[in-house]
Design an enzyme around this catalytic site. Sequence first.
Site, short mmCIF file in Angstrom:
data_model
loop_
_atom_site.label_atom_id
_atom_site.label_comp_id
_atom_site.label_asym_id
_atom_site.label_seq_id
_atom_site.Cartn_x
_atom_site.Cartn_y
_atom_site.Cartn_z
N GLY A 1 0.82 -1.20 0.00
CA GLY A 1 0.00 0.00 0.00
C GLY A 1 0.85 1.25 0.00
O GLY A 1 2.07 1.20 -0.18
N HIS A 2 0.20 2.38 0.22
CA HIS A 2 0.86 3.69 0.18
C HIS A 2 1.02 4.29 1.58
O HIS A 2 1.21 5.50 1.71
CB HIS A 2 0.09 4.65 -0.72
CG HIS A 2 0.01 4.22 -2.15
ND1 HIS A 2 -0.74 4.89 -3.10
CD2 HIS A 2 0.59 3.18 -2.81
CE1 HIS A 2 -0.63 4.28 -4.28
NE2 HIS A 2 0.18 3.24 -4.12
#
Length: 249
Positions: free
Chosen positions: A92-93
């Site tokens: 993810g970020h």
Amino acid sequence: MGFAFVNNSRINGITSLNSKMGHFNFFSVHHFNITDVTITAPCDSPNTDGLKFGFCSNINISKAHIGTGDDCIAILSGTTNMDISDVNCGPGHGISVGSLGKNKEEKDVNGLTVRDIVFNGTSDGIRIKTWESSASKILVSNFVYENIQMINVGNPINIDQKYCPHPPCEKKGESHVQIQDLKLKNIYGTSTNKVAVNLQCSKSFPCKKVELIDINLEHKGVEGGPSTAVCKNVDGSARGKMVPQHCLN
């Protein structure tokens, strides 16, 4: 799954698998507890934020496992008094505040605590992003990040006040989002990029009262060489172990 105008409620023990867009969205939600939640989406799935909040207050998140193709947790305009603990994020970020400043009706974001977190293989870890050409003047303040492990994270600590996801962007000046009272304590692990600490603040509204305590982020990428820090328009202080060497004024 969306929650709007919900008060004094909770989510416990739910798994969300392969949502087509964001998994859980919260708007104008207050006094809400989220525990033992598992969120899973492929790393290349666009816009699959795990938990996304706007205009919310008094939110507690704990014991979550989040892996998506976008932000594990996204914190947007008008969100206050949020406590995030014991979360594993990856892929993810990372845990992102923003993006902020694009629209005129945005409100301040304050009172965020993020502690006892593991970021594993994420593009970012601690992330604050504001638009370079701001339409609103808002305050981002009273943030604490503590006891956070980075495992091969692209940008472990990343403040980006020149956010532009789809270049070229129309540049009308510096960001008008003021970031202040930010403490980062006991942040450790490995960065896949040489720049492990990236603090790119607004020239018009420099970051104030940024405190770094015991940062130990080693570079483990293909470039080779030690990790580095980049600071622009930041006022703050540093103490304890500092890898990379800090660049604060």
